[in-house]
Every structure is written in C-alpha cells, then in structure tokens.
Design an enzyme around this catalytic site. Structure first.
Site, PDB file in Angstrom:
ATOM      1  N   HIS A   1       0.825  -1.320   0.131  1.00 25.86           N
ATOM      2  CA  HIS A   1      -0.042  -0.100  -0.394  1.00 25.86           C
ATOM      3  C   HIS A   1       0.719   1.143   0.039  1.00 25.86           C
ATOM      4  O   HIS A   1       0.090   2.503  -0.536  1.00 25.86           O
ATOM      5  CB  HIS A   1      -0.833  -0.011   1.137  1.00 25.86           C
ATOM      6  CG  HIS A   1      -2.559  -0.038   0.858  1.00 25.86           C
ATOM      7  ND1 HIS A   1      -3.264  -0.732  -0.373  1.00 25.86           N
ATOM      8  CD2 HIS A   1      -3.747   1.124   1.357  1.00 25.86           C
ATOM      9  CE1 HIS A   1      -3.941  -0.243  -0.547  1.00 25.86           C
ATOM     10  NE2 HIS A   1      -4.298   0.456   0.308  1.00 25.86           N
TER      11      HIS A   1
ATOM     12  N   ARG B   1       0.518   2.430  -3.280  1.00 26.10           N
ATOM     13  CA  ARG B   1      -0.764   3.062  -3.616  1.00 26.10           C
ATOM     14  C   ARG B   1      -0.402   4.013  -3.166  1.00 26.10           C
ATOM     15  O   ARG B   1      -1.012   5.193  -3.807  1.00 26.10           O
ATOM     16  CB  ARG B   1      -1.411   1.580  -3.243  1.00 26.10           C
ATOM     17  CG  ARG B   1      -2.799   2.620  -3.921  1.00 26.10           C
ATOM     18  CD  ARG B   1      -3.550   1.284  -2.946  1.00 26.10           C
ATOM     19  NE  ARG B   1      -5.012   1.696  -3.103  1.00 26.10           N
ATOM     20  CZ  ARG B   1      -6.302   1.975  -3.936  1.00 26.10           C
ATOM     21  NH1 ARG B   1      -5.799   1.261  -5.424  1.00 26.10           N
ATOM     22  NH2 ARG B   1      -7.136   2.156  -3.818  1.00 26.10           N
TER      23      ARG B   1
ATOM     24  N   HIS C   1     -11.235   4.487  -6.244  1.00 27.08           N
ATOM     25  CA  HIS C   1     -12.306   4.841  -4.447  1.00 27.08           C
ATOM     26  C   HIS C   1     -13.682   4.927  -5.189  1.00 27.08           C
ATOM     27  O   HIS C   1     -14.507   5.627  -5.663  1.00 27.08           O
ATOM     28  CB  HIS C   1     -11.961   6.083  -3.905  1.00 27.08           C
ATOM     29  CG  HIS C   1     -10.334   5.682  -3.103  1.00 27.08           C
ATOM     30  ND1 HIS C   1      -9.567   7.399  -2.763  1.00 27.08           N
ATOM     31  CD2 HIS C   1      -9.630   4.788  -2.815  1.00 27.08           C
ATOM     32  CE1 HIS C   1      -8.157   6.492  -2.076  1.00 27.08           C
ATOM     33  NE2 HIS C   1      -8.283   5.456  -2.227  1.00 27.08           N
TER      34      HIS C   1
END
Length: 348
Positions: free
Chosen positions: A293, A296, A319
């Site tokens: 992550h 990301r 999202h």
C-alpha cells in the site's frame, strides 16, 4: 454456531448481511467486517445495557457504546496495543449507521437512534509515502540491481506495476492475461465489490512487464509443469490417479492465465508479494517499513503533486468516495515553505 447466530439480534443482522451481499454486491470480506462489527455491538448491548430488542435501542445507548470503545482504545494505547484505534471505532459506528438505515427503510424500527451519533474526531493521519528517488531505489532493489534471474525480473515487474497503476496487492496478484493490454498500455483492474476500472500503465512498467513475460515467466511456469508431470506420474500408480490428474489439470489451467507466478510456477499469493516488496525496501535501505500500500499511496500523492485533479486520482484508485482520495492532497512542509518564500511580499 457464531455468537451472532445465538443472539436475538441475529435475524435482523442476517437480513442486512444478505442485502449488502446480494443486492449491493459487496465483497465477502466487507460483509464479514460488517458482521463482526454488528456482533460486537449487539453483544455489548446485551451484556452492558441488557437490551435484546432493536426497538429498545436509544441514541444514549449508542453514545455509551462509543464512549466504551473510546475507553478501551485509551487502555489499548497505554498497553502499546493496536487492537482498537480511531479508524476501527469509526468503521464500527459506520456499520451501526448502515444497519439502522436498512432497518428503518424496511420498517423494522420507527426511527434511527444512530442518526445523530458521530465518531470521535481523529488525529490527522497521513499515509506513508516514498519520494520519487526512494521509489526508484526500491525498483532497482526489487530487480536485484540489474539481475536477470527469473524472480528478480518478476519482482521488478511487480513493483513497477504497483507504482505505475496504484493497484491494490490483491488486484496485482489476481491479474490475468485477458486483463492487460501492453500494446495499448492499459490494464483492467477488479477492485472492491468486483467493480472494474481501466488504468493506464506507464512505459517503464510496460518494459518491466515485457521483460518478465518474455524472459522470466516461462521459466517459472516450466517449474510448475515439471512438478505437475511428476505428480501425474506418481498418481497413475495409485488408486486415486483419475482424481489427482483432474486436480492437476485444473490447477495447471488456472495458473496458465495468471500474470504473476511464484518460484514454483503457481499463482503468486498476497503474502509472497508482500514479502517481495518488504525485501526490496530493506535492500534499498529507505529507512522505513515498506508494504504494497506504500506504493499505492506514493502513486496517488505523486500524481496530485504533479497536477492531477482529485477526481481523476479517485477513478484511478477505484475509491467509491472522493473523500477517501482527499487524504492525498496533503502538502509537504518543504512545498509549504517554498510557496511561502516565493509568495509572501516580506518573506525574502
């Protein structure tokens, strides 16, 4: 039998879980999280407030539950435990809100007792982000600093792909050949709730993926073929040969569609991908714990720093709400100082 199944609240919880699973199409993990949150909440209602009926729950009861969680969080912090943090509390309250909205819409309760209950304010938390130079060092380290062995080529391609697309690690390890078009430099990612999105792939990542697919993946895939051939040979001499052969064929067919393979030629797991990225971070000596992550977060932050608007980044990340993406609009202290010095009439 779980605690929620034994609870008098169980039927109404199960109706809600069926709704979000079937009608809203939420992922099994998300449904499990809702079930866990609501089970803890209703167990507390039964034990601390002696409530066994949804119609008896008041706003005061829910506020008391929030205070109980906050007290538990403070105790956890004192004991250096991360079992219950602000994000967990906020998620549990969100689960209660969703459950009450569902029951209200289905006339199971006359009013929503959670409507005015808010989560405690959280301290601002910014995600770990690498600088551009740190990302480059991690990519070099993942690739064994120029090594051409199969695993190094795979790891470099994996890191390049994660940083180029902002993909979740589950999306990367689940990537199939039909999902990616290197000629057009685009990939189809399947995110939470099986929602799909198209994301561009930068030239550096395309090159790394081509190198991996041309030079490394065939080597990894051949290891699985040798292992399966050996297993099939052994199976023929056993009474379960037909079952085993069918299982091996099914496994081979499934792995043949996957982009990223492990050392044995099987589909790369999330755990193995995590370990590869963590290992690259240590080799790059970036001085912070690295996980998928982080790449990301870095992808999103660098895009916004480079001028991309929040809505575009929201779409790329997959999202559901732009609010989630807005955390990446934070400005670094260096950028603030530069803007101040360049803009304020009496700063120089």
């Amino acid at each position: 039998m779980t605690e929620s199944q034994q609870s008098p609240f169980s039927p109404k919880i199960q109706q809600f879980l069926n709704h979000i699973s079937v009608e809203r199409g939420l992922s099994p993990k998300t449904v499990e999280a809702y079930e866990s949150d609501l089970t803890k909440y209703t167990n507390w209602l039964r034990e601390a407030r002696k409530i066994n009926d949804v119609s008896k729950i008041t706003q005061l009861d829910i506020e008391e539950y929030v205070r109980a969680m906050a007290s538990q969080a403070m105790a956890s912090q004192a004991m250096a435990s991360q079992n219950l943090g602000p994000r967990t509390i906020a998620r549990r309250i969100a689960s209660i809100h969703e459950w009450n909205k569902f029951m209200l819409s289905n006339a199971q309760i006359a009013s929503d007792p959670s409507a005015e209950v808010k989560a405690p304010k959280q301290a601002e938390h910014l995600p770990d982000v690498l600088s551009i130079s740190e990302v480059e060092r991690v990519i070099d380290a993942a690739g064994g600093f120029g090594s051409t062995d199969a695993v190094s080529l795979r790891d470099r391609a994996l890191v390049e792909f994660l940083y180029a697309t902002g993909a979740r690690v589950s999306e990367a390890v689940g990537l199939k050949f039909e999902d990616i078009d290197l000629a057009e430099s685009v990939v189809r990612l399947s995110g939470k709730g099986q929602k799909q999105r198209l994301v561009p792939i930068g030239k550096c990542a395309v090159r790394a993926l081509r190198d991996y697919l041309d030079k490394a993946r065939p080597i990894l895939a051949s290891r699985a073929q040798k292992s399966e051939a050996s297993a099939e040979s052994q199976a023929k001499s056993s009474s379960k040969s037909q079952v085993n052969s069918s299982s091996n064929a099914s496994s081979k067919s499934a792995n043949s569609h996957m982009i990223f393979l492990n050392k044995r030629g099987k589909s790369l797991s999330r755990q193995s991908a995590w370990e590869a990225i963590s290992r690259a971070g240590k080799m790059a000596k970036i001085g912070k714990e690295l996980h998928p992550h982080t790449l990301r977060h870095s992808f999103a932050t660098h895009l916004i720093s480079g001028g991309a608007d929040v809505r575009t980044v929201q779409e790329l990340l997959g999202h559901a709400s732009v609010t989630t993406t807005q955390i990446y609009t934070h400005i670094s202290p260096d950028a603030l100082m530069e803007a101040y010095v360049m803009s304020h009439p009496r700063a120089r």
